[in-house]
Design an enzyme around this catalytic site. Structure first.
Site, PDB file in Angstrom:
ATOM      1  N   GLY A   1       0.831  -1.213   0.000  1.00  0.00           N
ATOM      2  CA  GLY A   1       0.000   0.000   0.000  1.00  0.00           C
ATOM      3  C   GLY A   1       0.856   1.248   0.000  1.00  0.00           C
TER       4      GLY A   1
ATOM      5  N   GLY B   1      -0.270   4.322   0.208  1.00  0.00           N
ATOM      6  CA  GLY B   1      -1.081   5.443   0.702  1.00  0.00           C
ATOM      7  C   GLY B   1      -0.231   6.278   1.652  1.00  0.00           C
ATOM      8  N   PHE B   2      -0.903   7.055   2.491  1.00  0.00           N
ATOM      9  CA  PHE B   2      -0.161   7.942   3.400  1.00  0.00           C
ATOM     10  C   PHE B   2       0.730   7.150   4.359  1.00  0.00           C
ATOM     11  CE2 PHE B   2      -3.682  10.649   2.092  1.00  0.00           C
ATOM     12  CZ  PHE B   2      -2.997  11.825   1.804  1.00  0.00           C
ATOM     13  N   GLY B   3       0.209   6.026   4.887  1.00  0.00           N
ATOM     14  CA  GLY B   3       0.970   5.248   5.859  1.00  0.00           C
ATOM     15  C   GLY B   3       2.167   4.559   5.218  1.00  0.00           C
TER      16      GLY B   3
ATOM     17  N   VAL C   1      -2.043  -7.742  -3.806  1.00  0.00           N
ATOM     18  CA  VAL C   1      -1.743  -8.786  -2.822  1.00  0.00           C
ATOM     19  C   VAL C   1      -3.035  -9.509  -2.504  1.00  0.00           C
ATOM     20  CG1 VAL C   1      -0.978  -9.222  -0.460  1.00  0.00           C
ATOM     21  CG2 VAL C   1       0.239  -7.556  -1.892  1.00  0.00           C
TER      22      VAL C   1
ATOM     23  N   GLU D   1     -18.212  18.515   2.151  1.00  0.00           N
ATOM     24  CA  GLU D   1     -17.422  19.127   1.075  1.00  0.00           C
ATOM     25  C   GLU D   1     -18.061  18.873  -0.290  1.00  0.00           C
ATOM     26  OE1 GLU D   1     -13.167  19.239   3.439  1.00  0.00           O
ATOM     27  OE2 GLU D   1     -13.568  17.527   2.169  1.00  0.00           O
TER      28      GLU D   1
ATOM     29  N   ASP E   1      -5.493   3.135   7.842  1.00  0.00           N
ATOM     30  CA  ASP E   1      -6.905   2.738   7.878  1.00  0.00           C
ATOM     31  C   ASP E   1      -7.084   1.220   7.973  1.00  0.00           C
ATOM     32  OD1 ASP E   1      -7.465   5.379   7.631  1.00  0.00           O
ATOM     33  OD2 ASP E   1      -8.515   5.244   5.704  1.00  0.00           O
TER      34      ASP E   1
ATOM     35  N   ALA F   1      -5.428  10.868   7.435  1.00  0.00           N
ATOM     36  CA  ALA F   1      -4.072  10.833   6.888  1.00  0.00           C
ATOM     37  C   ALA F   1      -2.974  11.059   7.946  1.00  0.00           C
ATOM     38  CB  ALA F   1      -3.964  11.848   5.751  1.00  0.00           C
TER      39      ALA F   1
HETATM   40  C1  FAD Z   1     -12.933  10.999   0.027  1.00  0.00           C
HETATM   41  C2  FAD Z   1     -11.981  10.979   1.197  1.00  0.00           C
HETATM   42  C3  FAD Z   1     -11.658  12.184   1.822  1.00  0.00           C
HETATM   43  C4  FAD Z   1     -10.782  12.193   2.901  1.00  0.00           C
HETATM   44  N1  FAD Z   1     -10.476  13.387   3.478  1.00  0.00           N
HETATM   45  C5  FAD Z   1      -9.540  13.415   4.457  1.00  0.00           C
HETATM   46  C6  FAD Z   1      -9.121  14.668   5.000  1.00  0.00           C
HETATM   47  O1  FAD Z   1      -9.613  15.730   4.612  1.00  0.00           O
HETATM   48  N2  FAD Z   1      -8.152  14.653   5.956  1.00  0.00           N
HETATM   49  C7  FAD Z   1      -7.587  13.475   6.391  1.00  0.00           C
HETATM   50  O2  FAD Z   1      -6.677  13.516   7.219  1.00  0.00           O
HETATM   51  N3  FAD Z   1      -7.992  12.294   5.918  1.00  0.00           N
HETATM   52  C8  FAD Z   1      -8.949  12.228   4.957  1.00  0.00           C
HETATM   53  N4  FAD Z   1      -9.352  11.022   4.451  1.00  0.00           N
HETATM   54  C9  FAD Z   1      -8.834   9.785   5.041  1.00  0.00           C
HETATM   55  C10 FAD Z   1      -7.428   9.492   4.559  1.00  0.00           C
HETATM   56  O3  FAD Z   1      -7.341   9.651   3.164  1.00  0.00           O
HETATM   57  C11 FAD Z   1      -7.064   8.088   4.981  1.00  0.00           C
HETATM   58  O4  FAD Z   1      -7.139   8.004   6.378  1.00  0.00           O
HETATM   59  C12 FAD Z   1      -5.676   7.744   4.517  1.00  0.00           C
HETATM   60  O5  FAD Z   1      -5.608   7.731   3.112  1.00  0.00           O
HETATM   61  C13 FAD Z   1      -5.263   6.383   5.066  1.00  0.00           C
HETATM   62  O6  FAD Z   1      -3.989   6.090   4.598  1.00  0.00           O
HETATM   63  P1  FAD Z   1      -3.556   4.576   4.400  1.00  0.00           P
HETATM   64  O7  FAD Z   1      -2.114   4.628   4.052  1.00  0.00           O
HETATM   65  O8  FAD Z   1      -3.947   3.777   5.572  1.00  0.00           O
HETATM   66  O9  FAD Z   1      -4.437   4.018   3.212  1.00  0.00           O
HETATM   67  P2  FAD Z   1      -4.719   4.587   1.757  1.00  0.00           P
HETATM   68  O10 FAD Z   1      -4.243   5.977   1.609  1.00  0.00           O
HETATM   69  O11 FAD Z   1      -6.138   4.286   1.488  1.00  0.00           O
HETATM   70  O12 FAD Z   1      -3.797   3.696   0.822  1.00  0.00           O
HETATM   71  C14 FAD Z   1      -3.975   2.318   0.707  1.00  0.00           C
HETATM   72  C15 FAD Z   1      -3.201   1.834  -0.515  1.00  0.00           C
HETATM   73  O13 FAD Z   1      -3.191   0.416  -0.498  1.00  0.00           O
HETATM   74  C16 FAD Z   1      -3.410  -0.076  -1.803  1.00  0.00           C
HETATM   75  N5  FAD Z   1      -3.980  -1.414  -1.671  1.00  0.00           N
HETATM   76  C17 FAD Z   1      -5.119  -1.752  -1.028  1.00  0.00           C
HETATM   77  N6  FAD Z   1      -5.305  -3.087  -1.067  1.00  0.00           N
HETATM   78  C18 FAD Z   1      -4.264  -3.585  -1.776  1.00  0.00           C
HETATM   79  C19 FAD Z   1      -3.905  -4.919  -2.166  1.00  0.00           C
HETATM   80  N7  FAD Z   1      -4.637  -5.985  -1.814  1.00  0.00           N
HETATM   81  N8  FAD Z   1      -2.783  -5.098  -2.910  1.00  0.00           N
HETATM   82  C20 FAD Z   1      -2.015  -4.019  -3.251  1.00  0.00           C
HETATM   83  N9  FAD Z   1      -2.315  -2.751  -2.901  1.00  0.00           N
HETATM   84  C21 FAD Z   1      -3.420  -2.540  -2.159  1.00  0.00           C
HETATM   85  C22 FAD Z   1      -4.367   0.934  -2.415  1.00  0.00           C
HETATM   86  O14 FAD Z   1      -4.315   0.899  -3.829  1.00  0.00           O
HETATM   87  C23 FAD Z   1      -3.847   2.254  -1.821  1.00  0.00           C
HETATM   88  O15 FAD Z   1      -2.873   2.859  -2.650  1.00  0.00           O
HETATM   89  C24 FAD Z   1     -10.230  10.978   3.370  1.00  0.00           C
HETATM   90  C25 FAD Z   1     -10.556   9.764   2.745  1.00  0.00           C
HETATM   91  C26 FAD Z   1     -11.422   9.773   1.665  1.00  0.00           C
HETATM   92  C27 FAD Z   1     -11.763   8.473   0.976  1.00  0.00           C
END
Ligand code: FAD
Length: 417
Positions: free
Chosen positions: A11, A13-15, A79, A171, A287, A303
């Site tokens: 993943g 994402g932010f984490g 995955v 929003e 998340d 995030a």
């Molecule tokens: C519409 C929306 C608005 C938001 N607004 C805000 C905000 O204003 N402020 C704020 O702080 N937070 C906000 N959030 C929440 C924030 O975006 C999440 O908390 C944050 O993205 C979590 O980060 P993460 O790294 O856990 O997961 P994510 O950023 O969701 O990244 C997960 C990654 O894992 C990958 N992945 C998933 N499953 C698999 C797999 N099986 N195999 C390979 N890759 C995989 C995905 O493609 C993705 O790139 C918002 C979320 C959404 C949906």
């Protein structure tokens, strides 16, 4: 090379990104796996869904982000499973990817509270595809309304229901209202887009439940000022092609957007050091993880929490490899909550100070531009916002995809893609 400790991060994402960044000085080789080739700035996804920003302004190729990190390999793969015993991942193509340490940062999906059948009628907002789907539905609804002779059907086409009044719902509702009232009038001849109904539905007693009472009241009034109908304390019991039923009342709406919070079910409950119970070599962050604070409340799915967890796991992994004592348990620090209401107002709740109105909006804008990646995107987003602020023009008003677009194209003899 293969004897070097192998950290696999699933993943980007932010984490996941933060963990990889913070592992830079550690003696490890890293593989970052994502099923998409881009990192997505989800907090601005609603702007891509409402034609305010282009998808490329809020997403970056993962490979490019690590091009100067020879210790990092990027894999575009899904995955499918973790083989805890063999310490390998099963990828979508059937291949295996071994790891010494695994960081699961796969995010969460939106919750339909057991009603997954509603998803085709009420898409949620999580990926760029979701954003372009919603953008197409919004814009197509106005296009169809322009050609619809039946007044009842026309009204349904110009009714937009948003389910969930957290930051994303608020929003979306504010921006759709501005799109209908400020951007689109003048572009259509048969309909008055200012007559569009934007209905924000929330089961709880107030909008923005994570914010202080006075800020959520301010947000509600601001939305109403933009012409949004806010329906509180009403639960959705049906979503279909005809519309939505909430509080027992049907609303004919051609466009429904699901903005309810992400699903807590399925999150991995982790130990205080963010490892998966019984597996000290596996971490879950962001998340994807259920992290409890000392008072038992879960760390929010936002995030900054994902980033803080990414920083923390990098420090645990580095300490282990140095043979140093482990860092103290993870402690989440909440900086505050932010949400915008249209293009001029926002609410910010830092706990110790609360801001609202134009000042909060500017602060929100600067904060988001600061957190974007790369100078080009920052400039481009700032310019777009300035243009919307001054001229109400939204340049990303593109209908892309299949279905009705293809039908329109056939009529004109063009191909849709
Ligand atoms: C519409 C929306 C608005 C938001 N607004 C805000 C905000 O204003 N402020 C704020 O702080 N937070 C906000 N959030 C929440 C924030 O975006 C999440 O908390 C944050 O993205 C979590 O980060 P993460 O790294 O856990 O997961 P994510 O950023 O969701 O990244 C997960 C990654 O894992 C990958 N992945 C998933 N499953 C698999 C797999 N099986 N195999 C390979 N890759 C995989 C995905 O493609 C993705 O790139 C918002 C979320 C959404 C949906």
């Amino acid at each position: 090379m293969t004897s070097v400790h192998h950290v696999v991060v699933v993943g980007a994402g932010f984490g996941g990104l933060e963990a990889v960044h913070r592992l830079a000085p550690a003696p490890v080789r890293i593989t970052i796996v994502d099923r998409r080739n881009h990192h997505l700035f989800q907090p601005l996804l609603y702007q891509a869904a409402t034609a305010s920003l282009a998808p490329s302004e809020i997403a970056w190729p993962i490979r490019q982000l690590f091009r100067r990190r020879p210790d990092v390999t990027t894999l575009l793969a899904s995955v499918e499973a973790v083989d805890w015993e063999a310490r390998e991942l099963r990828l979508g193509d059937g291949s295996a990817l071994p790891y010494d340490t695994l960081v699961l940062a796969t995010g969460a999906r939106h919750a339909y509270f057991g009603h997954d059948a509603w998803e085709p009628f009420a898409p949620g907002l999580k990926t760029l595809e979701d954003a372009t789907t919603i953008r197409a539905r919004l814009l197509l609804a106005f296009e169809k309304a322009e050609r619809e002779p039946d007044k009842k059907k026309q009204a349904a086409l110009m009714t937009f229901a948003i389910v969930g009044a957290g930051p994303t719902g608020v929003e979306l509702a504010g921006t759709i209202a501005e799109l209908a009232r400020a951007t689109l009038p003048g572009d259509f001849r048969r309909i008055d887009t200012r007559e569009a109904r934007i209905v924000l539905i929330e089961a709880g007693p107030r909008v923005l439940p994570a914010f202080a009472d006075d800020l959520s009241l301010y947000a509600k009034r601001s939305l109403e000022g933009l012409g949004v109908e806010v329906a509180l304390g009403r639960t959705v019991s049906e979503c279909s092609a005809e519309g939505v039923v909430f509080g027992g009342e049907p609303l004919a709406a051609a466009t429904i957007i699901w903005a309810a919070p992400a699903d807590r079910a399925g999150r991995l409950k982790v130990e205080p050091d963010l490892t998966v119970p019984g597996h000290p070599e596996i971490f879950a962050i962001g998340d994807a993880a259920l992290v409890l604070r000392p008072d038992g409340r879960p760390v929010p799915g936002i995030a900054p929490a994902a980033k803080q967890e990414g920083v923390y796991v990098a420090s645990v992994i580095a300490a282990r490899l140095r043979g140093a004592p482990p860092p103290p348990p993870f402690r989440y620090k909440h900086a505050g909550d932010l949400a915008t209401i249209g293009k001029r107002r926002a609410v910010i709740d830092f706990g110790w100070i609360k801001l609202r109105g134009a000042v909060a909006w500017w602060l929100w804008g600067f904060a988001h531009i600061y957190f974007l990646i790369g100078v080009r995107n920052r400039l481009s987003v700032a310019l777009n916002w300035l243009w919307i602020y001054v001229r109400d023009q939204r340049s990303a008003r593109l209908i892309t995809g299949q279905g009705d677009v293809a039908e329109t194209s056939r009529c004109s003899g063009l191909k849709s893609d």
